[in-house]
Design a protein around this motif. Structure first.
Motif, PDB file in Angstrom:
ATOM      1  N   ASP A 461      71.818  66.651  81.849  1.00 55.16           N
ATOM      2  CA  ASP A 461      71.014  66.711  83.207  1.00 55.16           C
ATOM      3  C   ASP A 461      69.810  67.467  82.767  1.00 55.16           C
ATOM      4  O   ASP A 461      68.799  67.163  83.493  1.00 55.16           O
ATOM      5  N   SER A 462      69.687  68.236  81.827  1.00 51.56           N
ATOM      6  CA  SER A 462      68.583  68.821  81.457  1.00 51.56           C
ATOM      7  C   SER A 462      67.753  68.153  80.409  1.00 51.56           C
ATOM      8  O   SER A 462      66.612  68.797  80.091  1.00 51.56           O
ATOM      9  N   TRP A 463      67.929  66.751  80.139  1.00 53.68           N
ATOM     10  CA  TRP A 463      67.282  66.087  79.218  1.00 53.68           C
ATOM     11  C   TRP A 463      66.072  65.304  79.815  1.00 53.68           C
ATOM     12  O   TRP A 463      65.392  64.603  78.905  1.00 53.68           O
ATOM     13  N   ALA A 464      66.045  65.101  81.023  1.00 54.59           N
ATOM     14  CA  ALA A 464      64.974  64.393  81.660  1.00 54.59           C
ATOM     15  C   ALA A 464      63.396  64.382  81.211  1.00 54.59           C
ATOM     16  O   ALA A 464      63.007  63.539  80.723  1.00 54.59           O
ATOM     17  N   SER A 465      63.321  65.745  80.720  1.00 56.17           N
ATOM     18  CA  SER A 465      61.653  65.624  80.115  1.00 56.17           C
ATOM     19  C   SER A 465      61.716  66.156  78.674  1.00 56.17           C
ATOM     20  O   SER A 465      60.699  66.450  78.177  1.00 56.17           O
ATOM     21  N   LYS A 466      62.999  66.150  77.975  1.00 53.66           N
ATOM     22  CA  LYS A 466      63.060  66.343  76.589  1.00 53.66           C
ATOM     23  C   LYS A 466      62.443  65.352  75.704  1.00 53.66           C
ATOM     24  O   LYS A 466      62.901  64.112  75.672  1.00 53.66           O
ATOM     25  N   GLY A 467      61.718  65.606  74.573  1.00 52.59           N
ATOM     26  CA  GLY A 467      61.460  64.861  73.409  1.00 52.59           C
ATOM     27  C   GLY A 467      62.500  64.534  72.438  1.00 52.59           C
ATOM     28  O   GLY A 467      63.528  65.179  72.530  1.00 52.59           O
ATOM     29  N   GLY A 468      62.253  63.732  71.542  1.00 50.37           N
ATOM     30  CA  GLY A 468      63.363  63.478  70.612  1.00 50.37           C
ATOM     31  C   GLY A 468      64.577  62.883  71.012  1.00 50.37           C
ATOM     32  O   GLY A 468      64.508  62.179  71.925  1.00 50.37           O
ATOM     33  N   SER A 469      65.597  62.780  70.330  1.00 50.25           N
ATOM     34  CA  SER A 469      66.740  62.222  70.806  1.00 50.25           C
ATOM     35  C   SER A 469      68.069  63.483  70.666  1.00 50.25           C
ATOM     36  O   SER A 469      68.336  63.807  69.487  1.00 50.25           O
ATOM     37  N   GLU A 470      68.323  63.707  71.725  1.00 47.84           N
ATOM     38  CA  GLU A 470      69.559  64.710  71.986  1.00 47.84           C
ATOM     39  C   GLU A 470      70.881  64.371  71.269  1.00 47.84           C
ATOM     40  O   GLU A 470      71.491  65.256  70.758  1.00 47.84           O
ATOM     41  N   ILE A 471      70.995  63.043  71.334  1.00 48.78           N
ATOM     42  CA  ILE A 471      72.288  62.763  70.582  1.00 48.78           C
ATOM     43  C   ILE A 471      72.220  62.297  69.104  1.00 48.78           C
ATOM     44  O   ILE A 471      73.068  61.801  68.275  1.00 48.78           O
ATOM     45  N   GLY A 472      71.021  62.579  68.638  1.00 45.87           N
ATOM     46  CA  GLY A 472      70.618  62.248  67.116  1.00 45.87           C
ATOM     47  C   GLY A 472      70.305  60.839  66.880  1.00 45.87           C
ATOM     48  O   GLY A 472      70.681  60.061  67.919  1.00 45.87           O
ATOM     49  N   THR A 473      69.717  60.386  66.093  1.00 49.16           N
ATOM     50  CA  THR A 473      69.358  59.093  65.761  1.00 49.16           C
ATOM     51  C   THR A 473      69.247  58.922  64.212  1.00 49.16           C
ATOM     52  O   THR A 473      69.184  59.853  63.489  1.00 49.16           O
ATOM     53  N   ASN A 474      69.614  57.493  63.940  1.00 55.39           N
ATOM     54  CA  ASN A 474      69.473  57.335  62.341  1.00 55.39           C
ATOM     55  C   ASN A 474      68.995  55.912  62.278  1.00 55.39           C
ATOM     56  O   ASN A 474      69.320  55.189  63.005  1.00 55.39           O
ATOM     57  N   ARG A 475      68.449  55.612  61.077  1.00 53.55           N
ATOM     58  CA  ARG A 475      67.764  54.359  60.865  1.00 53.55           C
ATOM     59  C   ARG A 475      68.841  53.515  60.505  1.00 53.55           C
ATOM     60  O   ARG A 475      68.597  52.276  60.235  1.00 53.55           O
ATOM     61  N   GLU A 476      69.849  53.873  59.899  1.00 51.26           N
ATOM     62  CA  GLU A 476      70.965  53.027  58.993  1.00 51.26           C
ATOM     63  C   GLU A 476      71.474  51.923  59.989  1.00 51.26           C
ATOM     64  O   GLU A 476      71.813  52.181  61.109  1.00 51.26           O
ATOM     65  N   LEU A 477      71.581  50.656  59.115  1.00 47.30           N
ATOM     66  CA  LEU A 477      71.932  49.424  60.207  1.00 47.30           C
ATOM     67  C   LEU A 477      73.484  49.584  59.890  1.00 47.30           C
ATOM     68  O   LEU A 477      73.940  49.863  58.906  1.00 47.30           O
ATOM     69  N   PRO A 478      74.050  48.818  60.803  1.00 47.84           N
ATOM     70  CA  PRO A 478      75.619  48.548  60.903  1.00 47.84           C
ATOM     71  C   PRO A 478      76.292  48.155  59.303  1.00 47.84           C
ATOM     72  O   PRO A 478      77.123  48.408  58.872  1.00 47.84           O
ATOM     73  N   SER A 479      75.202  47.033  58.759  1.00 47.90           N
ATOM     74  CA  SER A 479      75.582  46.430  57.499  1.00 47.90           C
ATOM     75  C   SER A 479      75.814  47.658  56.380  1.00 47.90           C
ATOM     76  O   SER A 479      76.278  47.491  55.549  1.00 47.90           O
ATOM     77  N   GLU A 480      74.827  48.580  56.434  1.00 49.78           N
ATOM     78  CA  GLU A 480      74.709  49.631  55.647  1.00 49.78           C
ATOM     79  C   GLU A 480      75.806  50.766  55.797  1.00 49.78           C
ATOM     80  O   GLU A 480      76.490  50.902  54.785  1.00 49.78           O
ATOM     81  N   SER A 481      76.161  50.721  56.830  1.00 49.31           N
ATOM     82  CA  SER A 481      77.465  51.555  57.153  1.00 49.31           C
ATOM     83  C   SER A 481      78.688  50.973  56.765  1.00 49.31           C
ATOM     84  O   SER A 481      79.982  51.525  56.846  1.00 49.31           O
ATOM     85  N   GLY A 482      78.855  49.509  57.004  1.00 50.65           N
ATOM     86  CA  GLY A 482      79.865  48.850  56.499  1.00 50.65           C
ATOM     87  C   GLY A 482      80.345  48.312  57.892  1.00 50.65           C
ATOM     88  O   GLY A 482      80.777  48.809  58.704  1.00 50.65           O
ATOM     89  N   MET A 483      80.114  46.836  58.165  1.00 54.86           N
ATOM     90  CA  MET A 483      80.560  46.143  59.584  1.00 54.86           C
ATOM     91  C   MET A 483      81.847  46.144  59.795  1.00 54.86           C
ATOM     92  O   MET A 483      81.978  46.608  60.903  1.00 54.86           O
ATOM     93  N   ASP A 484      82.883  46.200  58.974  1.00 58.66           N
ATOM     94  CA  ASP A 484      84.289  46.163  59.234  1.00 58.66           C
ATOM     95  C   ASP A 484      84.680  47.456  59.734  1.00 58.66           C
ATOM     96  O   ASP A 484      85.181  47.695  60.631  1.00 58.66           O
ATOM     97  N   LEU A 485      84.029  48.642  58.959  1.00 56.35           N
ATOM     98  CA  LEU A 485      84.308  49.933  59.746  1.00 56.35           C
ATOM     99  C   LEU A 485      83.597  50.035  61.105  1.00 56.35           C
ATOM    100  O   LEU A 485      84.536  50.512  61.905  1.00 56.35           O
ATOM    101  N   ILE A 486      82.401  49.668  61.148  1.00 51.98           N
ATOM    102  CA  ILE A 486      81.994  49.800  62.498  1.00 51.98           C
ATOM    103  C   ILE A 486      82.786  48.945  63.811  1.00 51.98           C
ATOM    104  O   ILE A 486      83.071  49.359  64.700  1.00 51.98           O
TER     105      ILE A 486
END
Ligand code: ATP
Length: 768
Positions: A461-486
């Motif tokens: 509820d306190s995230w309305a005006s927050k910058g950034g990404s509170e749940i974290g973010t990452n550039r990695e693609l599913p293919s890089e993480s392993g599609m079968d794993l995802i």
């Protein structure tokens, strides 16, 4: 024989609004560029009635530096004389004496009503001027048809037919900035604040401020609260306090009424919140009336852009008009600039006020545009999270995974918050996947615990005006993480749907997931992407969350740099912008600050181009009489050229200038991601996120729609005048320039010509 030059006058009228100066600059320069004479009527209709020095011809450099000034530099006034025919008669005489044959007026509905009346009466005014001997028939002959075009300048956003008026987003930005400040102190002392904002007949500012800041309760004229509003508000506030909220924010529009038409005043609300009697909330409550700060200050990037492109469009409308053309005003619908009949819009606007006066509130609401009613729904969703009112039956409740992919962008948190609110209000289970696909995949290794977990509303509820990404973010693609794993993880967590927020990587990730559906049935769940990236390069939308925040950062940065240049020496600043291989941000920022040139990857940089621009700068500085000592700006996208960068270009310019002027490079870097997201990004985030949730919910629990329905993997986006979902398959195959990581076609490219023309850049500098 050459036709006489058209003389186009521009005027600002009614209450001032940020962005009016952008209008005047754009009209003056476009008119001159098109071979017309440009005039400014100072002090609104007062100037037209008084004439003389209040009607002035404007030169190109008279409007230099105006983009970064607040208010209206040509003045505005409320003019009683213009309400009466004699006043309008004198105004007509002054127009003819100055040879003005077209008038572009930027103001609110009153000003535009006056304009239309003036045009309707025009032939009879001329007749009277001749009949009374004030002018001769020959004098009035060339002015038979008065051409009028309206632009809506108002902070209230109260005109029907356009999504935004010039100035409304600046006022909203100011309000949200103040509410953000107040929130910190409210939270510290566990206080309640009642904040009164402008809006006598229109609740847009109050409503959107409420949505952007996550306010607890909002009072607007179009939707008065029920007979027992006191109880209703206290219930909501109590509910929010009960789950642990430490602050209470109530926003009230100055025109808010109850159902019987009685004004709701902040003191009344304060008394209720502060009530210490049994069962009362007993909150330490303060009132803040924002008043004129809402009008003040310089325009945000959006208003500068809107004022500029609408100003250009107004001149074009004048030049294309025939005697039969109906008087029009320039509107914007989502992202499309359109000409619309002026009087229809004014009549509709008046009917909203009338409906409110007559207590026909549903009618008033229906007369506002769809964005308004969508946002009203958004507000209800985010404030009524913990009620059972809208809960779906158990068997329809879904488990929805949330994932952010790519670099952080303003509005990501607001989007997640709104979507979580929607889920909770409907009984779905929203689940955060922390740190993108990389975080998801790592969790499987049983390393960091908690990378997949249910959201806690008090935190979210306190995230309305927050910058950034509170749940974290990452550039990695599913293919890089392993599609079968995802695919396994999606199955393991029994996700019924996936909500993605991010930029081009997120788009790429969605595309990979879609393609992998053939092999992995667990990926056939519905998935939707809400684009969020400062680069604004996601296929399927003309606006990504975060791009407005980035533009505002850039505009503020450029304003400061320009000022430093005027205080010291004559300087050209070469400013490097982010944006990947998309020149969108550089171009719109260039439009909003009045850049002398913008270099973008779509065009590259050639030696010829540099040569032309440097020669032009030399000429400009040589002709400079000192009155325009302000700096010049060149914007260059980080990937515009593999050879020329900001430093090299600045060095070349300095060397060529032979000491007559200076040149420096300047790189704002990650500042462009912005601190606090702009209200536009926050409000769009909320509205679009809720649409995404409705879209996913439409598929229901355990849907395998991915096997058949193209829209089950879709991107939400603004396309022209619409907000739509597009199947990612269609975008991948037809609309994506994969090597350059951007859409094949982009609406903003049309703005390049305008930046050049208004910045005075030689027409042959750019390749066509
Ligand atoms: P705001 O949104 O700030 O109220 P507005 O344009 O609606 O802006 P008004 O004060 O209503 O502001 O109008 C500005 C001026 O336009 C008036 O002072 C008057 O000169 C002229 N005007 C307004 N309505 C009319 C009308 N019906 N007939 C002639 N002139 C008008």
């Amino acid at each position: 024989m050459e036709a006489p030059k058209k003389k186009i006058a521009v005027m600002t009228s009614g209450g001032d609004s940020p962005g009016m100066n952008a209008v005047v600059r754009a009209v003056v320069r476009t008119a001159i560029h098109m071979g017309c004479d440009a005039f400014a009527v100072y002090e609104g209709y007062e100037g037209l009635v008084k004439g003389g020095d209040l009607i002035r011809q404007m030169g190109w450099s008279d409007v230099r530096g105006w983009l970064s000034e607040g208010g209206t530099l040509i003045g505005t006034a409320r003019c009683m004389a213009f309400y009466e025919r004699p006043g309008r008669l004198t105004a007509a005489k002054n127009m003819v004496l100055n040879g003005i044959d077209a008038l572009i007026i930027c103001g609110g509905d009153g000003s535009l009503t006056g304009a239309d009346r003036f045009r309707a009466e025009w032939p009879s005014l001329l007749e009277e001027l001749v009949a009374t001997g004030q002018l001769t028939a020959d004098q009035v002959k060339p002015y038979k048809h008065l051409n009028i075009v309206g632009l809506v300048g108002s902070i209230d956003n109260d005109l029907s037919g356009t999504d935004a008026t010039i100035g409304c987003y600046s006022a909203l930005a100011r309000i949200c900035e103040m509410v953000d400040y107040i929130e910190a102190t409210a939270s510290s002392h566990s206080r309640a604040f009642v904040i009164e904002v402008m809006g006598r007949h229109c609740g847009w500012l109050a409503l959107l401020a409420g949505v952007a800041t996550g306010a607890d309760f909002v009072f607007i004229p179009e939707r008065p609260v029920s007979d027992c509003w006191q109880e209703e508000m206290c219930t909501v506030v109590k509910r929010h306090r009960n789950y642990g909220k430490r602050k209470t924010i109530v926003i009230v529009a100055e025109g808010a009424n109850d159902k019987d038409g009685n004004k709701i005043i902040p003191e009344q609300i304060k008394d209720l919140l502060a009530d210490k009697s049994e069962g009362g909330l007993a909150l330490d409550t303060r009132i803040t009336t924002l008043g004129h700060v809402q009008r003040g200050g310089t325009a945000v990037a959006y208003d500068r852009m809107l004022g500029t492109i609408q100003g250009v469009e107004a001149v074009q409308a004048v030049l294309e008009a025939t005697p039969e053309t109906e008087t029009c005003f320039i509107a914007i619908n989502e992202n499309k600039i359109v000409r619309k009949p002026l009087m229809k819009a004014v009549a509709e606007t008046k009917s909203v006020s009338k409906a409110i006066d007559e207590k026909q509130f549903d009618k008033a609401m229906s007369l506002r545009d769809t964005e308004f009613s969508d946002q009203y729904k958004s507000y209800l969703t985010t404030t009524n999270v913990k009620t059972d009112e809208h809960k779906l039956p158990e068997k329809q409740r879904m488990r929805i995974g949330f994932i952010n992919v790519g670099a952080p962008a303003g509005g990501m948190n607001a989007a997640v918050r709104a979507a979580v609110a929607y889920c909770l209000s409907r009984g779905h289970t929203p689940i955060a996947i922390h740190n993108g696909f990389a975080g998801f995949a790592r969790h499987h290794d049983d390393k960091p615990v908690g990378s997949v977990r249910e959201f806690d509303w008090l935190e979210v509820d306190s995230w309305a005006s927050k910058g950034g990404s509170e749940i974290g973010t990452n550039r990695e693609l599913p293919s890089e993480s392993g599609m079968d794993l995802i695919a396994d993880l999606i199955k393991k967590y029994e996700f019924d749907a996936l909500f993605m927020v991010g930029g081009f990587e997120a788009f790429h990730a969605l595309s990979q997931l879609r393609i992998a559906r053939e092999k992995f049935p667990s990926l056939r769940i519905p998935m939707v992407l809400l684009p969020a990236t400062i680069s604004n390069n996601v296929p399927g939308t003309e606006h990504s969350l975060g791009s407005d925040t980035c533009l505002n950062e850039l505009v503020q940065y450029c304003d400061k740099i320009k000022q430093s240049a005027s205080a010291t020496r004559r300087r050209v600043f070469v400013i490097e912008t982010q944006g990947g291989r998309s020149g969108c941000i550089a171009t719109i920022a260039g439009l909003s600050v009045g850049a002398s040139a913008v270099y973008i990857p779509e065009e590259g940089i050639s030696l010829d181009m540099l040569n032309t621009d440097v020669k032009h700068l030399k000429k400009v500085f040589a002709e400079d009489t000192g009155q325009s000592r302000a700096g010049r700006l060149i914007l260059i996208n980080e990937k515009a050229s593999s050879v020329y960068d900001a430093k090299l270009i600045a060095n070349i310019i300095r060397d060529e200038a032979h000491g007559r002027f200076e040149s420096r490079e300047s790189i704002p870097g990650h500042v462009q991601q912005g601190g606090v997201p702009s209200p536009m990004d926050r409000c769009r985030a909320v509205r679009h996120a809720i649409k995404c949730m409705e879209h996913l919910q439409g598929y229901g629990k355990k849907s395998a729609a991915g096997a058949t329905d193209p829209l089950s993997a879709a991107v939400i986006g603004i396309k022209g005048s619409e907000l739509v979902f597009t199947p990612v398959k269609e975008l991948e195959e037809n609309e994506t320039d994969w090597p350059n990581r951007r859409p094949k076609q982009a609406e903003w490219l049309k703005m390049r010509g305008i930046v050049d023309i208004l910045g005075g850049r030689p027409q042959h500098a750019r390749p066509e």
